[in-house]
Design a protein around this motif. Structure first.
Motif, PDB file in Angstrom:
ATOM      1  N   GLU A 228      39.378   7.540  32.627  1.00 35.87           N
ATOM      2  CA  GLU A 228      40.721   6.966  32.685  1.00 35.87           C
ATOM      3  C   GLU A 228      41.131   6.696  34.130  1.00 35.87           C
ATOM      4  N   THR A 229      41.801   5.595  34.360  1.00 30.65           N
ATOM      5  CA  THR A 229      42.270   5.241  35.698  1.00 30.65           C
ATOM      6  C   THR A 229      43.788   5.289  35.764  1.00 30.65           C
ATOM      7  N   SER A 230      44.301   5.515  36.982  1.00 28.80           N
ATOM      8  CA  SER A 230      45.744   5.576  37.177  1.00 28.80           C
ATOM      9  C   SER A 230      46.060   5.332  38.645  1.00 28.80           C
ATOM     10  N   THR A 231      47.339   5.207  38.941  1.00 31.61           N
ATOM     11  CA  THR A 231      47.793   5.036  40.315  1.00 31.61           C
ATOM     12  C   THR A 231      48.786   6.148  40.638  1.00 31.61           C
ATOM     13  N   PHE A 232      48.663   6.691  41.847  1.00 27.85           N
ATOM     14  CA  PHE A 232      49.486   7.830  42.258  1.00 27.85           C
ATOM     15  C   PHE A 232      50.189   7.487  43.568  1.00 27.85           C
ATOM     16  N   GLU A 233      51.506   7.586  43.588  1.00 31.06           N
ATOM     17  CA  GLU A 233      52.262   7.261  44.793  1.00 31.06           C
ATOM     18  C   GLU A 233      52.135   8.375  45.832  1.00 31.06           C
ATOM     19  N   THR A 234      51.900   7.983  47.068  1.00 31.21           N
ATOM     20  CA  THR A 234      51.756   8.948  48.153  1.00 31.21           C
ATOM     21  C   THR A 234      52.006   8.252  49.476  1.00 31.21           C
ATOM     22  N   ALA A 235      52.507   9.005  50.458  1.00 33.31           N
ATOM     23  CA  ALA A 235      52.783   8.429  51.778  1.00 33.31           C
ATOM     24  C   ALA A 235      51.609   8.584  52.731  1.00 33.31           C
ATOM     25  N   GLY A 236      50.732   9.545  52.432  1.00 34.91           N
ATOM     26  CA  GLY A 236      49.605   9.787  53.327  1.00 34.91           C
ATOM     27  C   GLY A 236      48.411  10.323  52.574  1.00 34.91           C
ATOM     28  N   VAL A 237      47.220  10.022  53.096  1.00 36.79           N
ATOM     29  CA  VAL A 237      45.976  10.476  52.479  1.00 36.79           C
ATOM     30  C   VAL A 237      45.143  11.177  53.546  1.00 36.79           C
ATOM     31  N   PHE A 238      44.913  12.467  53.365  1.00 40.78           N
ATOM     32  CA  PHE A 238      44.128  13.272  54.295  1.00 40.78           C
ATOM     33  C   PHE A 238      42.776  13.573  53.637  1.00 40.78           C
ATOM     34  N   ILE A 239      41.696  13.154  54.285  1.00 37.32           N
ATOM     35  CA  ILE A 239      40.376  13.147  53.656  1.00 37.32           C
ATOM     36  C   ILE A 239      39.470  14.209  54.273  1.00 37.32           C
ATOM     37  N   TYR A 240      38.964  15.113  53.416  1.00 30.87           N
ATOM     38  CA  TYR A 240      38.049  16.188  53.849  1.00 30.87           C
ATOM     39  C   TYR A 240      36.956  16.362  52.799  1.00 30.87           C
ATOM     40  N   ILE A 241      35.947  15.511  52.864  1.00 31.30           N
ATOM     41  CA  ILE A 241      34.906  15.537  51.825  1.00 31.30           C
ATOM     42  C   ILE A 241      33.524  15.863  52.391  1.00 31.30           C
ATOM     43  N   GLY A 242      33.492  16.363  53.607  1.00 30.58           N
ATOM     44  CA  GLY A 242      32.202  16.717  54.179  1.00 30.58           C
ATOM     45  C   GLY A 242      32.022  16.188  55.585  1.00 30.58           C
ATOM     46  N   LEU A 243      30.855  16.452  56.135  1.00 32.19           N
ATOM     47  CA  LEU A 243      30.560  16.096  57.511  1.00 32.19           C
ATOM     48  C   LEU A 243      29.266  15.313  57.608  1.00 32.19           C
ATOM     49  N   LYS A 244      29.141  14.513  58.661  1.00 32.92           N
ATOM     50  CA  LYS A 244      27.890  13.837  58.961  1.00 32.92           C
ATOM     51  C   LYS A 244      27.591  14.015  60.443  1.00 32.92           C
ATOM     52  N   PRO A 245      26.313  14.111  60.814  1.00 28.77           N
ATOM     53  CA  PRO A 245      25.970  14.412  62.207  1.00 28.77           C
ATOM     54  C   PRO A 245      26.183  13.217  63.126  1.00 28.77           C
ATOM     55  N   ASN A 246      26.563  13.516  64.359  1.00 21.57           N
ATOM     56  CA  ASN A 246      26.705  12.477  65.381  1.00 21.57           C
ATOM     57  C   ASN A 246      25.372  12.320  66.120  1.00 21.57           C
ATOM     58  N   THR A 247      24.433  11.661  65.471  1.00 21.03           N
ATOM     59  CA  THR A 247      23.087  11.556  66.039  1.00 21.03           C
ATOM     60  C   THR A 247      22.566  10.118  66.072  1.00 21.03           C
ATOM     61  N   ALA A 248      23.434   9.130  65.909  1.00 22.61           N
ATOM     62  CA  ALA A 248      22.967   7.740  65.850  1.00 22.61           C
ATOM     63  C   ALA A 248      22.195   7.346  67.109  1.00 22.61           C
ATOM     64  N   ALA A 249      22.605   7.884  68.260  1.00 21.69           N
ATOM     65  CA  ALA A 249      21.955   7.507  69.524  1.00 21.69           C
ATOM     66  C   ALA A 249      20.552   8.088  69.657  1.00 21.69           C
ATOM     67  N   PHE A 250      20.201   9.034  68.776  1.00 24.97           N
ATOM     68  CA  PHE A 250      18.907   9.716  68.891  1.00 24.97           C
ATOM     69  C   PHE A 250      18.009   9.488  67.670  1.00 24.97           C
ATOM     70  N   LYS A 251      18.387   8.538  66.815  1.00 20.76           N
ATOM     71  CA  LYS A 251      17.704   8.372  65.535  1.00 20.76           C
ATOM     72  C   LYS A 251      16.245   7.970  65.668  1.00 20.76           C
ATOM     73  N   ASP A 252      15.848   7.369  66.797  1.00 24.59           N
ATOM     74  CA  ASP A 252      14.467   6.909  66.963  1.00 24.59           C
ATOM     75  C   ASP A 252      13.612   7.884  67.765  1.00 24.59           C
ATOM     76  N   MET A 253      14.107   9.091  67.993  1.00 27.61           N
ATOM     77  CA  MET A 253      13.368  10.048  68.809  1.00 27.61           C
ATOM     78  C   MET A 253      12.497  10.996  67.989  1.00 27.61           C
ATOM     79  N   GLY A 254      12.591  10.897  66.655  1.00 21.35           N
ATOM     80  CA  GLY A 254      11.771  11.759  65.801  1.00 21.35           C
ATOM     81  C   GLY A 254      12.211  13.205  65.775  1.00 21.35           C
ATOM     82  N   ILE A 255      13.505  13.452  65.993  1.00 22.63           N
ATOM     83  CA  ILE A 255      13.989  14.836  66.064  1.00 22.63           C
ATOM     84  C   ILE A 255      14.933  15.193  64.917  1.00 22.63           C
TER      85      ILE A 255
END
Length: 314
Positions: A228-255
């Protein structure tokens, strides 16, 4: 004319708790040390309202703890430099050149302490309304929603902690949880469930964020059991669904592993000699300030051992 490369013994990329602790250890060992970061020192601590599981404090504001750590990390001469890192070049003699938008830095030892960042939902409207009602930092933005009804997305520690912080400022908080139960620590769950202006909605996903072009007005929802789908009124959306590493600059180093987290041995060495990693950027089960500090101390000491061995071999 090429810009002059600045030389150090140790370059630390990232100035969160792991990076700052590594800087303390390395500079106290009389290594010429620099921390480079594209933001303010402290990392995710600056987005944390209260820290109450750090030894020595019953509780302390995250930004205050960051300030204290920074003072400690620079007391033995470690430098701090702003700059976005675009890559690391390993030279034939195993020296590393760290390329940044503020110039190049060179050292035999580098410690990666770049941490992680909040995962985005990836739904329509999320990017459009960043800074206009979509936030990943309650400490930063809660004051903008005083007296308003806001939404939190997530069911882990961060979602519940930030929901509790928001509840002291806003009118009410609705926390949408994708599954049928929370993953947050029991003590946090108990506190949130006692809070009269916090409500939990389970088995529900946010599928879109809507607004008038200037600010968020509602979210679209899907019940993951019934469809079922619906719409919910809100003034702000705070998102905390996990983390991802900040490693884009090192992606080709094999580490890194396939998800981008950095792999090391027990001495926090990567497969590249003289390249270490510490803190939340690592493959690990627990990402906390205390674990980052432990990593930082070890990485700083191992960097000293590495540089010392190079000096002895000369």
């Amino acid at each position: 004319m090429a810009e002059e490369v600045k030389n150090y013994d140790v370059i630390i990329i990232g100035a969160g708790p792991a990076g700052m602790t590594a800087a303390t250890y390395a500079s106290r060992a009389e290594l010429k040390t620099v921390m480079v970061d594209q933001g303010i020192y402290g990392g995710q601590m600056n987005n944390t309202a209260e820290v109450e599981n750090y030894p020595g404090y019953n509780n302390i504001m995250g930004p205050d703890l960051a300030e204290k750590m920074y003072a400690s990390s620079t007391q033995f001469g470690a430098e701090y430099a702003f700059g976005a890192v675009s890559g690391i070049e390993v030279l034939d003699n195993q020296d590393k050149v760290v390329h940044t938008d503020m110039g190049d830095l060179r050292a035999p030892a580098v410690i990666l302490a770049t941490g992680s960042e909040h995962t985005h939902l990836g739904v329509p409207g999320e990017e459009d309304y960043q800074g206009k009602g979509v936030s990943y930092c309650a400490v930063c933005d809660a004051a903008f929603f005083k007296g308003e009804s806001v939404t939190v997305v997530g069911g882990g520690d961060s979602a519940v902690e930030e929901g509790l912080y928001l509840a002291n400022i806003v009118k009410d908080v609705t926390i949408f949880v994708r599954g049928d139960q929370l993953k947050a620590q029991p003590i946090l769950q108990a506190r949130a469930k006692k809070q009269e202006n916090i409500r939990f909605v389970y088995n529900t996903s946010v599928t879109a964020i809507n607004g008038n072009g200037e600010e968020v007005q509602s979210v679209d929802l899907k019940n993951n059991e019934t469809g079922e789908t619906s719409t919910f009124e809100t003034a702000g959306v705070f998102i905390y669904i996990g983390l991802k590493p900040n490693t884009a600059a090192f992606k080709d180093m094999g580490i890194t592993d396939p998800a981008g987290w950095i792999k090391t041995n027990e001495r926090l060495e990567t497969v590249v000699p003289g390249l270490f990693a510490a803190g939340d950027v690592l493959v690990k089960d627990l990402r906390q300030i205390t674990t980052a500090i432990g990593d930082g101390g070890l990485a700083g000491q191992e960097a000293y051992n590495y540089v010392s061995a190079l000096d002895d071999a000369k």
